[in-house]
Scaffold this motif. Structure first.
Motif, PDB file in Angstrom:
ATOM      1  N   THR A  28       0.841  -1.199   0.000  1.00  0.00           N
ATOM      2  CA  THR A  28       0.000   0.000   0.000  1.00  0.00           C
ATOM      3  C   THR A  28       0.877   1.250   0.000  1.00  0.00           C
ATOM      4  O   THR A  28       0.558   2.242  -0.663  1.00  0.00           O
ATOM      5  CB  THR A  28      -0.946  -0.017   1.221  1.00  0.00           C
ATOM      6  OG1 THR A  28      -1.637  -1.270   1.230  1.00  0.00           O
ATOM      7  CG2 THR A  28      -1.966   1.092   1.151  1.00  0.00           C
ATOM      8  N   THR A  31      -4.944  -2.823   4.321  1.00  0.00           N
ATOM      9  CA  THR A  31      -5.761  -3.087   3.142  1.00  0.00           C
ATOM     10  C   THR A  31      -6.941  -3.968   3.535  1.00  0.00           C
ATOM     11  O   THR A  31      -6.766  -5.028   4.116  1.00  0.00           O
ATOM     12  CB  THR A  31      -4.919  -3.802   2.070  1.00  0.00           C
ATOM     13  OG1 THR A  31      -3.737  -3.028   1.870  1.00  0.00           O
ATOM     14  CG2 THR A  31      -5.669  -3.918   0.767  1.00  0.00           C
ATOM     15  N   GLU A  45      -3.004   2.525   6.195  1.00  0.00           N
ATOM     16  CA  GLU A  45      -4.251   1.872   6.567  1.00  0.00           C
ATOM     17  C   GLU A  45      -4.170   0.431   6.075  1.00  0.00           C
ATOM     18  O   GLU A  45      -3.723   0.178   4.967  1.00  0.00           O
ATOM     19  CB  GLU A  45      -5.416   2.581   5.876  1.00  0.00           C
ATOM     20  CG  GLU A  45      -6.756   2.086   6.314  1.00  0.00           C
ATOM     21  CD  GLU A  45      -7.878   2.720   5.505  1.00  0.00           C
ATOM     22  OE1 GLU A  45      -8.927   2.971   6.078  1.00  0.00           O
ATOM     23  OE2 GLU A  45      -7.690   2.941   4.306  1.00  0.00           O
ATOM     24  N   ASP A  61      -3.295  -3.563  -4.894  1.00  0.00           N
ATOM     25  CA  ASP A  61      -2.503  -4.478  -4.072  1.00  0.00           C
ATOM     26  C   ASP A  61      -3.440  -5.536  -3.511  1.00  0.00           C
ATOM     27  O   ASP A  61      -4.583  -5.239  -3.169  1.00  0.00           O
ATOM     28  CB  ASP A  61      -1.762  -3.749  -2.943  1.00  0.00           C
ATOM     29  CG  ASP A  61      -2.671  -2.895  -2.079  1.00  0.00           C
ATOM     30  OD1 ASP A  61      -3.725  -2.461  -2.566  1.00  0.00           O
ATOM     31  OD2 ASP A  61      -2.314  -2.648  -0.911  1.00  0.00           O
TER      32      ASP A  61
HETATM   33 MG   LIG Z   1      -1.853  -2.847   2.592  1.00  0.00          MG
END
Ligand SMILES: [Mg+2]
Ligand SMILES: Nc1nc2c(ncn2[C@@H]2O[C@H](COP(=O)(O)OP(=O)(O)O)[C@@H](O)[C@H]2O)c(=O)[nH]1
Length: 307
Positions: free
Chosen positions: A52, A102, A100, A131
């Motif tokens: 991320t 995922t 944050e 992702d």
């Molecule tokens: Mg992630």
């Protein structure tokens, strides 16, 4: 010029797509993929490897100015990008940036970038990046069946495998991390995902943490062995080091370190060699998201035809 009646305006407004700015579902992404050549990049790697962060850092790099020879030309997912970035901002005042987590099963997952060459000689290009969640990664890694039917891999133009540099720097974890990535590549190969013109990029992330020589040597060994084992089995295999968001920016490690060359290559779409519908059936798809991918695959790959 004739003025539109209020009633007519309402009807026309119904046909104007208003983006929420959140990450896109596949259905929403059709407006982009049907209108313009768009490449799909799927980032895989163990939870915490920095997937991320990689996507968020690209956005931050473009906020600073041109990156990899391209200028930011817009995104239909600015809020989704922002959401992924906010914990990593200086304003959060955290010692280490934190992304944050995922979310699993969320339909809104495709992040959109539109970029244009810095010299403005070329048309803008579109790329969708996603992702995969930690849970999906674990499923795929432990089940050939799950790996084979994972629709994102069947559709991806570029599969990015991110190796957690923090694990490579840890002598207690580095061997397990190496075995894990080699097994994962073997799984992708055996599942048939390398049988088409999909490009594969193995990136050792967080390379700012590879402080001592032994860790750097191990990272090089890992990359050499992967090239030795998989070169020739996949259309294009590239390896490299990145530090998408170094713990501390230095003259050696700046934001997006090592990302410019991979990013530039992700803008290119390899030519398709197979008909997606022949290798994946509706019965194989385990989520509505997969089914949408399947439906969309033929449209996207077969040209610019949309219903
Ligand atoms: Mg992630
Ligand atoms: N030192 C360093 N840490 C990073 C880098 N990229 C990501 N991280 C950290 O790694 C942790 C996990 O990142 P995240 O993107 O959430 O991983 P994901 O689970 O793969 O999506 C976060 O604390 C990030 O700040 C990097 O280039 N260098």
């Amino acid at each position: 010029m004739s003025e539109a009646t209020p009633e007519r305006q309402t009807k026309e407004e119904q046909h104007v797509a208003l983006y929420s700015g959140e990450a896109l579902t596949i259905a929403e992404s059709r407006q982009i993929t049907c209108a313009r050549e768009t490449s799909l990049v799927v980032v895989a790697g163990s939870p915490g490897s920095g997937k991320t962060t990689l996507i968020a850092s690209l956005f931050h790099c473009f906020q600073r100015g041109p990156f990899a020879g391209f200028m930011f030309a817009g995104s239909d997912t600015c809020i989704g990008l922002d959401r992924r970035c906010f914990l990593g901002r200086t304003i959060s005042r955290g010692i280490e940036p934190n992304m944050e987590r995922t979310k699993v099963g969320t339909e809104q997952r495709l992040i959109h970038f539109r970029v244009r060459s810095e010299d403005l000689t070329e048309e803008a290009r579109d790329v969708l990046i996603t992702d995969i969640s930690g849970e999906e990664y674990e499923d795929i890694r432990h089940s050939m069946d799950e790996c084979r039917k994972f629709a994102l891999f069947q559709r991806a133009d570029h599969i990015v495998i991110l190796v957690d540099g923090a694990r490579i720097a840890d002598s207690g974890q580095k061997h397990a991390a190496k075995v894990e990535v080699e097994q994962f590549l073997g799984f992708l190969h055996d599942a048939g995902h390398f049988d088409r013109n999909c490009n594969v990029h193995v990136l050792v992330g967080k390379c700012d943490l590879l402080a001592d020589e032994a860790a750097k040597r191990f990272s090089d060994l890992l990359k050499d062995e992967i090239v030795g084992r998989f070169q020739g089995k996949v259309a294009i295999l590239s390896v490299g080091d990145i530090a998408a968001r170094p713990r501390r920016e230095t003259s050696e490690f700046r934001l997006g370190h090592g990302l410019s060359s991979p990013f530039a290559s992700w803008l290119e779409r390899p030519q398709r060699q197979i008909d997606l519908t022949s290798s994946v059936s509706d019965a194989n798809c385990h989520s509505e998201f997969d089914r949408l991918l399947l439906r969309q695959g033929a449209e996207v790959d077969g040209g610019r035809e949309c219903p």
